[in-house]
Design a protein around this motif. Structure first.
Motif, short mmCIF file in Angstrom:
data_model
loop_
_atom_site.label_atom_id
_atom_site.label_comp_id
_atom_site.label_asym_id
_atom_site.label_seq_id
_atom_site.Cartn_x
_atom_site.Cartn_y
_atom_site.Cartn_z
N ILE A 56 0.84 -1.20 0.00
CA ILE A 56 0.00 0.00 0.00
C ILE A 56 0.87 1.25 0.00
N LEU A 57 1.92 1.22 0.79
CA LEU A 57 2.87 2.34 0.82
C LEU A 57 3.45 2.57 -0.58
N ALA A 58 3.86 1.50 -1.24
CA ALA A 58 4.45 1.62 -2.57
C ALA A 58 3.44 2.18 -3.58
N ILE A 59 2.18 1.78 -3.44
CA ILE A 59 1.14 2.28 -4.34
C ILE A 59 1.02 3.79 -4.22
N PHE A 60 0.94 4.29 -2.99
CA PHE A 60 0.75 5.72 -2.80
C PHE A 60 2.02 6.51 -3.12
N GLN A 65 1.13 13.01 -7.23
CA GLN A 65 0.12 13.74 -6.47
C GLN A 65 -0.34 15.02 -7.17
N LYS A 66 0.44 15.51 -8.14
CA LYS A 66 0.05 16.71 -8.87
C LYS A 66 -1.13 16.47 -9.81
N THR A 67 -1.33 15.22 -10.21
CA THR A 67 -2.36 14.92 -11.21
C THR A 67 -3.58 14.22 -10.63
N LEU A 68 -3.64 14.03 -9.33
CA LEU A 68 -4.74 13.28 -8.74
C LEU A 68 -6.09 13.94 -8.96
N TYR A 69 -6.13 15.26 -8.96
CA TYR A 69 -7.42 15.95 -8.89
C TYR A 69 -7.78 16.71 -10.16
N GLY A 70 -7.27 16.23 -11.30
CA GLY A 70 -7.68 16.80 -12.57
C GLY A 70 -9.10 16.41 -12.91
N ARG A 71 -9.76 17.18 -13.75
CA ARG A 71 -11.16 16.91 -14.08
C ARG A 71 -11.27 15.97 -15.29
N ALA A 72 -12.36 15.20 -15.29
CA ALA A 72 -12.69 14.30 -16.39
C ALA A 72 -14.09 14.65 -16.89
N PRO A 73 -14.46 14.23 -18.11
CA PRO A 73 -15.78 14.58 -18.65
C PRO A 73 -16.94 14.16 -17.74
N LEU A 88 -5.98 5.67 -10.64
CA LEU A 88 -5.35 4.87 -9.58
C LEU A 88 -6.22 3.68 -9.22
N LEU A 89 -7.52 3.91 -9.05
CA LEU A 89 -8.42 2.82 -8.66
C LEU A 89 -8.55 1.77 -9.77
N ASP A 90 -8.53 2.22 -11.00
CA ASP A 90 -8.56 1.26 -12.11
C ASP A 90 -7.35 0.33 -12.04
N ALA A 128 -17.64 2.44 -4.79
CA ALA A 128 -17.80 2.74 -3.37
C ALA A 128 -16.72 3.69 -2.88
N LEU A 129 -15.49 3.49 -3.34
CA LEU A 129 -14.39 4.35 -2.91
C LEU A 129 -14.53 5.77 -3.45
N LEU A 130 -14.98 5.90 -4.70
CA LEU A 130 -15.19 7.23 -5.25
C LEU A 130 -16.25 7.99 -4.44
N ALA A 131 -17.23 7.25 -3.92
CA ALA A 131 -18.28 7.89 -3.11
C ALA A 131 -17.76 8.31 -1.75
N THR A 132 -17.02 7.43 -1.08
CA THR A 132 -16.61 7.74 0.30
C THR A 132 -15.60 8.88 0.37
N ILE A 133 -14.89 9.18 -0.73
CA ILE A 133 -13.90 10.27 -0.71
C ILE A 133 -14.45 11.57 -1.29
N ALA A 134 -15.72 11.62 -1.65
CA ALA A 134 -16.28 12.78 -2.38
C ALA A 134 -16.54 13.94 -1.42
N LEU A 135 -15.48 14.63 -1.03
CA LEU A 135 -15.59 15.77 -0.13
C LEU A 135 -16.55 16.80 -0.73
N PRO A 136 -17.62 17.15 0.00
CA PRO A 136 -18.69 17.97 -0.61
C PRO A 136 -18.19 19.32 -1.11
N GLY A 137 -18.58 19.63 -2.36
CA GLY A 137 -18.21 20.90 -2.96
C GLY A 137 -16.84 20.88 -3.61
N ILE A 138 -15.94 20.07 -3.06
CA ILE A 138 -14.58 20.00 -3.60
C ILE A 138 -14.49 18.94 -4.69
N PHE A 139 -15.06 17.77 -4.44
CA PHE A 139 -15.11 16.69 -5.42
C PHE A 139 -16.56 16.46 -5.86
N PRO A 140 -16.77 15.93 -7.06
CA PRO A 140 -18.14 15.75 -7.56
C PRO A 140 -18.92 14.70 -6.79
#
Length: 293
Positions: A56-60, A65-73, A88-90, A128-140
């Protein structure tokens, strides 16, 4: 010695969970179930799939980290997107479901329409993971099984109640990443996606939108602290672990190993309490078993 884990949310602070797991494995504790919120859900799911703390450490560490929060269609209205997180999740979760975990696992989210907590323990792990990390207003907002879901930390920052549901009568180790309620609230600096040109990024950092988001996130931080405090008073986990990550912001770019080590240090400090709790449970179980015989 068997335990169940409740892994709290906290963005980049969540790398501390890796160190907690590392310490528990070294001490030969066996995790029977894990419930996680936000980043805690991500670490919990990876661990339940069989990834070791080292993996898990190696994965992260491998993530840009600069590209984690780019937007997708497919990203809806939000300040930041989840394009990098999806990639990352894929890679590390793919199409796996909760049926493929080694032990019971669940993540929490909140349905923005009904205002209720949603415990997700079946279906697609990725969704499920995309839902649990969806910080309101910041992430979709994430649409999942008819719900419109945001970060589970809004109602349950450290899901002790869910951990107990997954594995009753086993000590719960709760890893709390929220700042204590008596600590000052700091300002937030949101990362601007790398695709935004530097002059525009610098302007965004100065305008009222950035200032408004700072106030919003500080308000969320305050609420999360108090909800966490009150829920821990009610749910009463057997052991509380508090890594010293107060200096880390939600979306900070961090040295993963440094944050993981803070988690390991906190777990080492909590070991005497854990050994006391697990020893008491073991003695009680033996008495009950002997009585049945």
């Amino acid at each position: 010695m068997e335990i169940t884990l409740a892994l709290g949310g906290g963005g980049a602070k969540g790398n501390a969970h890796i160190g907690v797991l590392r310490c528990l494995e070294r001490e030969e504790y066996k995790v029977r179930a894990v419930a996680g919120t936000s980043f805690g859900g991500l670490v919990g799911v990876l661990y339940s799939l069989g990834y070791s703390p080292k993996e898990i450490l190696a994965i992260f560490e491998s993530v840009d980290q600069k590209t984690l929060y780019g937007r997708a269609p497919q990203d809806g209205a939000s300040f930041l997107g989840l394009a990098g997180v999806r990639h990352l999740l894929d890679r590390v979760v793919g199409d796996k479901t909760f049926n493929q975990t080694r032990f019971p696992c669940a993540v929490t989210a909140v349905d923005i329409n009904s205002g209720t907590e949603v415990v997700i323990n079946e279906g697609s792990l990725r969704d499920a993971l995309l839902a649990t990390i969806a910080l309101p207003g910041i992430f979709p907002v994430q649409h999942f099984n008819g719900w419109s879901l945001i970060d589970g930390g809004v109602l349950n920052p450290v899901p002790v109640s869910v951990a107990r549901m997954l594995a009753p009568n086993i000590p719960v180790v709760a890893v709390v990443l929220n700042d204590p309620i008596d600590k000052p609230v700091r300002s937030y600096n949101l990362p601007i996606p790398s695709i935004v040109p530097r002059p525009i990024a610098e302007s965004l950092a100065r305008i009222s939108l950035a200032q408004s988001l700072d106030v919003f996130l500080r308000s969320v931080d305050i609420s999360s602290r108090y909800i966490s405090y009150l829920r821990l008073q009610v749910d009463k986990p057997e052991v509380i672990v508090r890594p010293a990550v107060q200096h880390v912001e939600l979306l900070d770019k961090v040295v993963v190993e440094e944050i993981a080590q803070l988690g390991e240090d906190a777990m080492i400090e909590a070991l005497p309490k854990l050994k006391l709790e697990t020893g008491w449970i073991t003695r009680l179980s033996r008495r009950v078993f002997k009585g049945v015989e």
